[in-house]
Design a protein around this motif. Sequence first.
Motif, PDB file in Angstrom:
ATOM      1  N   CYS A   1      -5.087   4.831  -6.549  1.00 43.31           N
ATOM      2  CA  CYS A   1      -4.723   3.446  -6.218  1.00 43.31           C
ATOM      3  C   CYS A   1      -3.765   3.397  -5.025  1.00 43.31           C
ATOM      4  O   CYS A   1      -2.997   4.332  -4.791  1.00 43.31           O
ATOM      5  N   TYR A   2      -3.794   2.291  -4.325  1.00 43.24           N
ATOM      6  CA  TYR A   2      -2.947   2.074  -3.155  1.00 43.24           C
ATOM      7  C   TYR A   2      -1.474   2.303  -3.504  1.00 43.24           C
ATOM      8  O   TYR A   2      -0.974   1.784  -4.492  1.00 43.24           O
TER       9      TYR A   2
ATOM     10  N   VAL B   1      -2.632  -4.113  -4.444  1.00 40.91           N
ATOM     11  CA  VAL B   1      -3.863  -4.316  -3.683  1.00 40.91           C
ATOM     12  C   VAL B   1      -3.463  -4.692  -2.258  1.00 40.91           C
ATOM     13  O   VAL B   1      -2.822  -5.728  -2.044  1.00 40.91           O
TER      14      VAL B   1
ATOM     15  N   TYR C   1      -3.586  -5.836   1.755  1.00 44.91           N
ATOM     16  CA  TYR C   1      -4.284  -6.813   2.601  1.00 44.91           C
ATOM     17  C   TYR C   1      -3.621  -6.816   3.972  1.00 44.91           C
ATOM     18  O   TYR C   1      -2.482  -6.386   4.126  1.00 44.91           O
TER      19      TYR C   1
ATOM     20  N   TYR D   1       0.919  -5.906   0.497  1.00 48.00           N
ATOM     21  CA  TYR D   1       0.159  -5.788  -0.744  1.00 48.00           C
ATOM     22  C   TYR D   1       0.599  -6.844  -1.738  1.00 48.00           C
ATOM     23  O   TYR D   1       1.721  -7.343  -1.701  1.00 48.00           O
TER      24      TYR D   1
END
Length: 135
Positions: free
Chosen positions: A50-51, A118, A120, A130
């Motif tokens: 995961c990020y 997540v 962006y 994020y």
Amino acid sequence: MKNFNNYTPEKYSGSDFQKVEDGIYRTKSPYDGEEDIFVTSLSFEMEPDCYGEEDASPRNITQTPFESLLDEFYVYITDFYEELNENSETICYQEFGSGNLEDIQKLRTIIGKRFYAVPYIDETDGEEYYNVVIE
């Protein structure tokens, strides 16, 4: 970060800790020794795919998204459980504290859930940021 669970260390059975409710204890702050605070301990797993968690392990709990978890629930770390984390391959152990019982109660709603970042790209400045997701 996933698989959040309650963790009850042996130290909670000592006289320095008074049980308030399941998994939550009142004690003195480890930082000033004067202020009463509320603490809870949780175990969880980092998600290296995961990020922000790419190099994560119990010995290396990454700032992303961990610091966002602290910010989200208005808590701070009161014990790192260094020996447990050093000897664990996948499970991380941390004790969280707050002067407000409600913050610890809210943190415990994460038990059984995932908390992850997540990424962006912001359209106005082109920078990467994020959002955090709880599921």
